[in-house]
Scaffold this motif. Sequence first.
Motif, short mmCIF file in Angstrom:
data_model
loop_
_atom_site.label_atom_id
_atom_site.label_comp_id
_atom_site.label_asym_id
_atom_site.label_seq_id
_atom_site.Cartn_x
_atom_site.Cartn_y
_atom_site.Cartn_z
N ASP A 127 0.84 -1.21 0.00
CA ASP A 127 0.00 0.00 0.00
C ASP A 127 0.87 1.26 0.00
O ASP A 127 0.62 2.20 -0.76
N GLY A 128 1.88 1.28 0.85
CA GLY A 128 2.76 2.43 0.95
C GLY A 128 3.52 2.68 -0.35
O GLY A 128 3.69 3.82 -0.77
N ALA A 129 3.97 1.60 -0.99
CA ALA A 129 4.68 1.74 -2.25
C ALA A 129 3.76 2.29 -3.33
O ALA A 129 4.18 3.13 -4.15
N CYS A 130 2.52 1.87 -3.34
CA CYS A 130 1.55 2.38 -4.31
C CYS A 130 1.27 3.86 -4.06
O CYS A 130 1.23 4.67 -5.01
N GLU A 131 1.08 4.23 -2.80
CA GLU A 131 0.83 5.64 -2.47
C GLU A 131 2.04 6.50 -2.83
O GLU A 131 1.89 7.60 -3.36
N PHE A 132 3.24 6.00 -2.55
CA PHE A 132 4.47 6.71 -2.88
C PHE A 132 4.56 6.95 -4.38
O PHE A 132 4.84 8.05 -4.84
N THR A 133 4.33 5.90 -5.16
CA THR A 133 4.40 6.00 -6.62
C THR A 133 3.37 6.97 -7.16
O THR A 133 3.66 7.78 -8.04
N GLN A 134 2.17 6.91 -6.61
CA GLN A 134 1.08 7.79 -7.05
C GLN A 134 1.45 9.27 -6.84
O GLN A 134 1.08 10.12 -7.64
N GLN A 135 2.18 9.56 -5.79
CA GLN A 135 2.59 10.93 -5.51
C GLN A 135 3.91 11.30 -6.18
O GLN A 135 4.11 12.44 -6.60
N MET A 136 4.83 10.34 -6.28
CA MET A 136 6.17 10.63 -6.76
C MET A 136 6.24 10.84 -8.26
O MET A 136 7.00 11.71 -8.73
N LEU A 137 5.49 10.10 -9.05
CA LEU A 137 5.58 10.27 -10.50
C LEU A 137 5.17 11.68 -10.94
O LEU A 137 5.89 12.31 -11.73
N PRO A 138 4.06 12.23 -10.44
CA PRO A 138 3.76 13.62 -10.79
C PRO A 138 4.82 14.60 -10.25
O PRO A 138 5.13 15.60 -10.91
N ALA A 139 5.39 14.31 -9.09
CA ALA A 139 6.43 15.18 -8.53
C ALA A 139 7.68 15.17 -9.41
O ALA A 139 8.30 16.21 -9.62
N LEU A 140 8.04 14.00 -9.95
CA LEU A 140 9.20 13.92 -10.84
C LEU A 140 8.93 14.68 -12.14
O LEU A 140 9.82 15.34 -12.67
#
Length: 82
Positions: free
Chosen positions: A33-46
Amino acid sequence: MRIETSGKYAWRIDLYDDVGELLDESTRSGAVDGACEFTQQMLPALAKAVEHPDMTEELAEILSTRVVDVEYEISTDVSVRK
């Protein structure tokens, strides 16, 4: 949802446990769950970071992973029409 972690998929156990430690999650489902949440936020941030005025090709390379490639390139061109 069940995720296969036996036989040829046993490597997933170490992956989920490692991610759980990095995200301070105590369960494998929490790690996923944490990895999915991280990815969901990190890709737009990148995507936003690559447009930042301080971005460099070297920093883009550092931010890239096996799965996500951050590309930053400054290109100039002069064309002469004949």
